[in-house]
Each structure stands twice: as C-alpha cells, then as structure tokens.
Design a protein around this motif. Sequence first.
Motif, PDB file in Angstrom:
ATOM      1  N   MET A 278      43.702  60.151  64.392  1.00 32.72           N
ATOM      2  CA  MET A 278      43.705  60.910  65.654  1.00 32.72           C
ATOM      3  C   MET A 278      44.091  62.357  65.364  1.00 32.72           C
ATOM      4  SD  MET A 278      47.298  59.304  67.053  1.00 32.72           S
ATOM      5  CE  MET A 278      46.954  57.721  66.260  1.00 32.72           C
ATOM      6  N   PRO A 279      43.830  63.278  66.294  1.00 29.65           N
ATOM      7  CA  PRO A 279      44.342  64.636  66.129  1.00 29.65           C
ATOM      8  C   PRO A 279      45.871  64.615  66.092  1.00 29.65           C
ATOM      9  CG  PRO A 279      42.693  64.527  67.881  1.00 29.65           C
ATOM     10  CD  PRO A 279      43.029  63.125  67.528  1.00 29.65           C
ATOM     11  N   ARG A 280      46.459  65.540  65.369  1.00 28.49           N
ATOM     12  CA  ARG A 280      47.923  65.581  65.304  1.00 28.49           C
ATOM     13  C   ARG A 280      48.482  65.982  66.668  1.00 28.49           C
ATOM     14  NH1 ARG A 280      49.640  67.931  59.386  1.00 28.49           N
ATOM     15  NH2 ARG A 280      51.730  67.643  60.240  1.00 28.49           N
ATOM     16  N   PRO A 281      49.489  65.244  67.152  1.00 37.51           N
ATOM     17  CA  PRO A 281      50.082  65.567  68.457  1.00 37.51           C
ATOM     18  C   PRO A 281      50.955  66.812  68.379  1.00 37.51           C
ATOM     19  CG  PRO A 281      51.251  63.741  67.448  1.00 37.51           C
ATOM     20  CD  PRO A 281      50.085  64.051  66.554  1.00 37.51           C
ATOM     21  N   ASP A 282      51.531  67.192  69.518  1.00 33.39           N
ATOM     22  CA  ASP A 282      52.330  68.414  69.575  1.00 33.39           C
ATOM     23  C   ASP A 282      53.511  68.355  68.613  1.00 33.39           C
ATOM     24  OD1 ASP A 282      53.490  66.377  70.995  1.00 33.39           O
ATOM     25  OD2 ASP A 282      54.049  67.576  72.734  1.00 33.39           O
ATOM     26  N   LYS A 283      54.187  67.229  68.541  1.00 29.41           N
ATOM     27  CA  LYS A 283      55.275  67.032  67.571  1.00 29.41           C
ATOM     28  C   LYS A 283      54.785  66.016  66.543  1.00 29.41           C
ATOM     29  CE  LYS A 283      59.135  67.944  70.721  1.00 29.41           C
ATOM     30  NZ  LYS A 283      60.373  67.381  71.338  1.00 29.41           N
ATOM     31  N   GLY A 302      45.936  67.003  56.988  1.00 26.29           N
ATOM     32  CA  GLY A 302      45.369  68.225  57.559  1.00 26.29           C
ATOM     33  C   GLY A 302      45.667  68.310  59.041  1.00 26.29           C
ATOM     34  N   ASP A 303      44.617  68.411  59.873  1.00 25.42           N
ATOM     35  CA  ASP A 303      44.813  68.487  61.313  1.00 25.42           C
ATOM     36  C   ASP A 303      44.776  67.116  61.981  1.00 25.42           C
ATOM     37  OD1 ASP A 303      42.145  67.924  61.009  1.00 25.42           O
ATOM     38  OD2 ASP A 303      41.413  69.591  62.236  1.00 25.42           O
ATOM     39  N   GLN A 304      44.871  66.055  61.168  1.00 25.29           N
ATOM     40  CA  GLN A 304      44.826  64.694  61.697  1.00 25.29           C
ATOM     41  C   GLN A 304      46.098  63.929  61.351  1.00 25.29           C
ATOM     42  OE1 GLN A 304      40.217  63.428  61.606  1.00 25.29           O
ATOM     43  NE2 GLN A 304      41.137  63.542  59.583  1.00 25.29           N
ATOM     44  N   LEU A 305      46.303  62.845  62.090  1.00 27.53           N
ATOM     45  CA  LEU A 305      47.413  61.931  61.835  1.00 27.53           C
ATOM     46  C   LEU A 305      46.831  60.531  61.750  1.00 27.53           C
ATOM     47  CD1 LEU A 305      50.550  62.017  61.589  1.00 27.53           C
ATOM     48  CD2 LEU A 305      50.633  61.328  64.001  1.00 27.53           C
ATOM     49  N   LEU A 336      58.112  58.080  66.916  1.00 28.15           N
ATOM     50  CA  LEU A 336      57.863  59.514  67.009  1.00 28.15           C
ATOM     51  C   LEU A 336      58.459  60.093  68.285  1.00 28.15           C
ATOM     52  CD1 LEU A 336      54.138  59.691  65.799  1.00 28.15           C
ATOM     53  CD2 LEU A 336      56.240  59.850  64.453  1.00 28.15           C
ATOM     54  N   ALA A 337      58.855  61.358  68.216  1.00 29.37           N
ATOM     55  CA  ALA A 337      59.474  62.017  69.370  1.00 29.37           C
ATOM     56  C   ALA A 337      58.444  62.516  70.374  1.00 29.37           C
ATOM     57  CB  ALA A 337      60.332  63.187  68.881  1.00 29.37           C
ATOM     58  N   THR A 338      57.197  62.631  69.980  1.00 29.32           N
ATOM     59  CA  THR A 338      56.178  63.184  70.865  1.00 29.32           C
ATOM     60  C   THR A 338      55.902  62.278  72.068  1.00 29.32           C
ATOM     61  OG1 THR A 338      53.901  63.986  70.990  1.00 29.32           O
ATOM     62  CG2 THR A 338      54.313  62.125  69.524  1.00 29.32           C
ATOM     63  N   THR A 339      55.613  62.899  73.204  1.00 26.78           N
ATOM     64  CA  THR A 339      55.158  62.139  74.377  1.00 26.78           C
ATOM     65  C   THR A 339      53.638  62.182  74.485  1.00 26.78           C
ATOM     66  OG1 THR A 339      55.424  64.114  75.758  1.00 26.78           O
ATOM     67  CG2 THR A 339      57.295  62.577  75.637  1.00 26.78           C
TER      68      THR A 339
END
Length: 413
Positions: A278-283, A302-305, A336-339
């Motif tokens: 997936m695309p990398r989230p904000d955190k 890179g720009d993915q997770l 993960l801390a991201t929402t």
Amino acid sequence: MKADVVVIGGGIIGVSCAYALARSGINVVLLEAGEICTGSSYGNAGLVCPCHSSPIPGPGVLSQGIRWMMNPESPFYIRPSFDRELITWLWQFRRFCSQESVDRAVPVLRDMQRASLALYEDWLRETRIEPEYEKAGGLELFLTQKRFNRAQKEVEHMQAFGLRMNLLDRNELLSLEPAVTPDIVGGIHYLEDAHLNPARFVDGLASEAEKYGAKIVTQTPVLGLVRDGARNLLVRTSSIEYESENIVAAAGAWTPKLLASVGVRLLMQPGKGYSITMPRPDKSPSIPLHLAEARMAVTPMGDQLRFAGTMELSGLSTDINRRRVDAIRRGGFRYLATTERPSEKLVWAGLRPIAPDGMPYIGRLKEFKNLIVATGHAMLGVSMGPITGHLVAETVMGRMPPIDLTPFRPDRF
C-alpha cells in the motif's frame, strides 16, 4: 541445445545462480516457466536478516500449529489433509522441534546470511541495480508484557551466538521509531539486518547476468528431466531438450515435482505466505518491523509499505484467502500509530519451499553426476539468495565452497 549450465527457475535463487555463474565466465541458460521473479521472490517482505537465524521448526511450533488448525486466520495454518507427502513431512518436522536442533541450525543460518549480506553490498556496488536497499536494522515489537519477558531470555540466547541485538524499553523504542503505537511494551533492536525491494533486485540482477552472457529464457516451462545414460540428465521443454554438464534445480516449491520426473523424492512442502502492499501512510515506519504477537513483518519500500506474513501448508496453490489477508491488515495496523488506512495496491500470495529441518537444500545429488539442487530456503530466500548463487558457482567450478555444504545435502532425508 548445449550449455555449460542450465538453471531451472527465475526467482532469487535461480537468478543469483545465473549471475554468479555468468560473472565467472560460464555459459549459462536460465529457464523460467513464466516471467522473471513472478513466484515467491516477488511480493515477500524483502528482508536480509542475519539476526533471524532460527529455523522454522522449534520447541512448541508443531503443537501450536495443531492448535491453530481450526482457525483459518491463524499465523500458522495447516489445512487438514490425508496427503501422504504432507504427513511424511510433518513426521520429519517434529524431529526438529527441539532446542538442540535449533542450536545446531543457528550458527549455520547466521553464517549463510552474513555472507549473503556481504555479497549484496558487493553486487550492488558493481552493478546499476537500485532495489531501495537499506541496512537500517530492524525492530521487533511486543504488545504484551508476558511475550516481552519471554523475549528477554531469547535475546540472551541469540547474543550467545554472536548476533547483534539489544532490548529496548518503550521510551527507547518510540525514540528510535516514532511511527509505532505507544501501546508497545518494549522491543528488540536487530542491528545487522537490511531490507530491499525483492522484485527490483531480482529483475535487475537478471539483466546484469545477461550483460555477462547469460541467456534468460522466459515463458518456457520445463516438462521434466530425462535420463541420458546411467547418471546423466537432460532438461526437456515443449520445444527443445538441453544437454548440459550441470543442471541447477532452483524451481522453489515446484522442485520436488521436477525431480520426481526422474524418481528423486525431495522432502519439501510449499508454505504459502501473503503480503499487502500500500502507499505509505502519514506516520510510516522507516525501519522494518517484526510484530511478535501477530507473527508478521512490516517493510518500508520507497513510497510503499508492505505487510507480509502467515505460514499456510495447503499444497501448491497460490489462491488468496481473503480472511487471512484481512487478518494481516488488522494485525499490522495494531502496532502503528497512524490512523490512516491506505487502500491496497497489491494483494499477493507466494509459496516458500520448506524442508522439514528448515534448512535449504544445496549441493549435488550423488545419483546423477550433472544435477545440483538449490532450493528449500523457507522464509529466508531473499536473505540467502546471493550466497546460494555463489556456492552453486563454486560447486560447478569444482572449488571448495567457502561454507560447508554438509548441513544442506539434498539427500539428507
């Protein structure tokens, strides 16, 4: 058609063999049923991880797997079956579910992965491959105090083998990687590990092998091996037979089927793993994470997770079980801390080739003078790809390999 070496399989093991051979001036042909890197090398976690040198079988692993058999979302799932090969494999697997077996395997896997890590850095220096390689280490995260307490003893045990890792409390961990949830009770910092985008590496290495003269033949399934005299084999495809001084069977989970065509039984099971990219989230974490309770990995690429995990023994099938995918997604975001919950760009399943002792098969089969086996790397195929290619090249050239191949004998069962 004649070649010095025919390599069967276009994953990281086969391509590493082709590159190491071609780089040494050997005329090599690589045959792949589909395209390069479309099997288990494509969507995995991309970890090069000397600090994870324990084999799959270990104390309590089989009993835990049996308890999980009725839960299709469990991290280790064995589909109930009366398949003779699976039963035989499980019977052998149980022999290695002891601490003594683990302790014998750890130094061997440690040395293989360290040697492979050094080769990664050598090969990347001498080529133009850009696989988003980073030697950033890794973190294992724990949500429960009970599991973290147990990990402290495990760390001490692995440090005794010279593996570089440290325990971190919650504050130390959050300082090092702010993207993880503050619900974490502690973690382990793995200092030796690296990560990369496996598909970019394998595709790039295949191109580099071609620059050295390797012939990469895709969309060419190998129908089987054919006896040519008492101890010699030919490789048969739908259009041609290949005669070669050395044949390298590096077809991953499909290698037993290949060898069965000449009466060789290789004890191995395909272990299905899943990943979500997936695309990398904000955190987003900047360091690969190993999630202890969820038994999965999170890798920045890179720009993915990428979330990757589970082990499923269900035969040669890459069908995707959505319940298992959803379990991975839920499990990953718990740490993960991201929402933010990015949408999936890729949902993937691949088959890891697993021997009962969790060790790869590397070396010649005594029954045939021109057959070398290179498979069975389980969850460490990316981690041990380059060193396997180097060991196969040394074997072909009749040199003494830098690592003792005795533990990897293809006929050990």
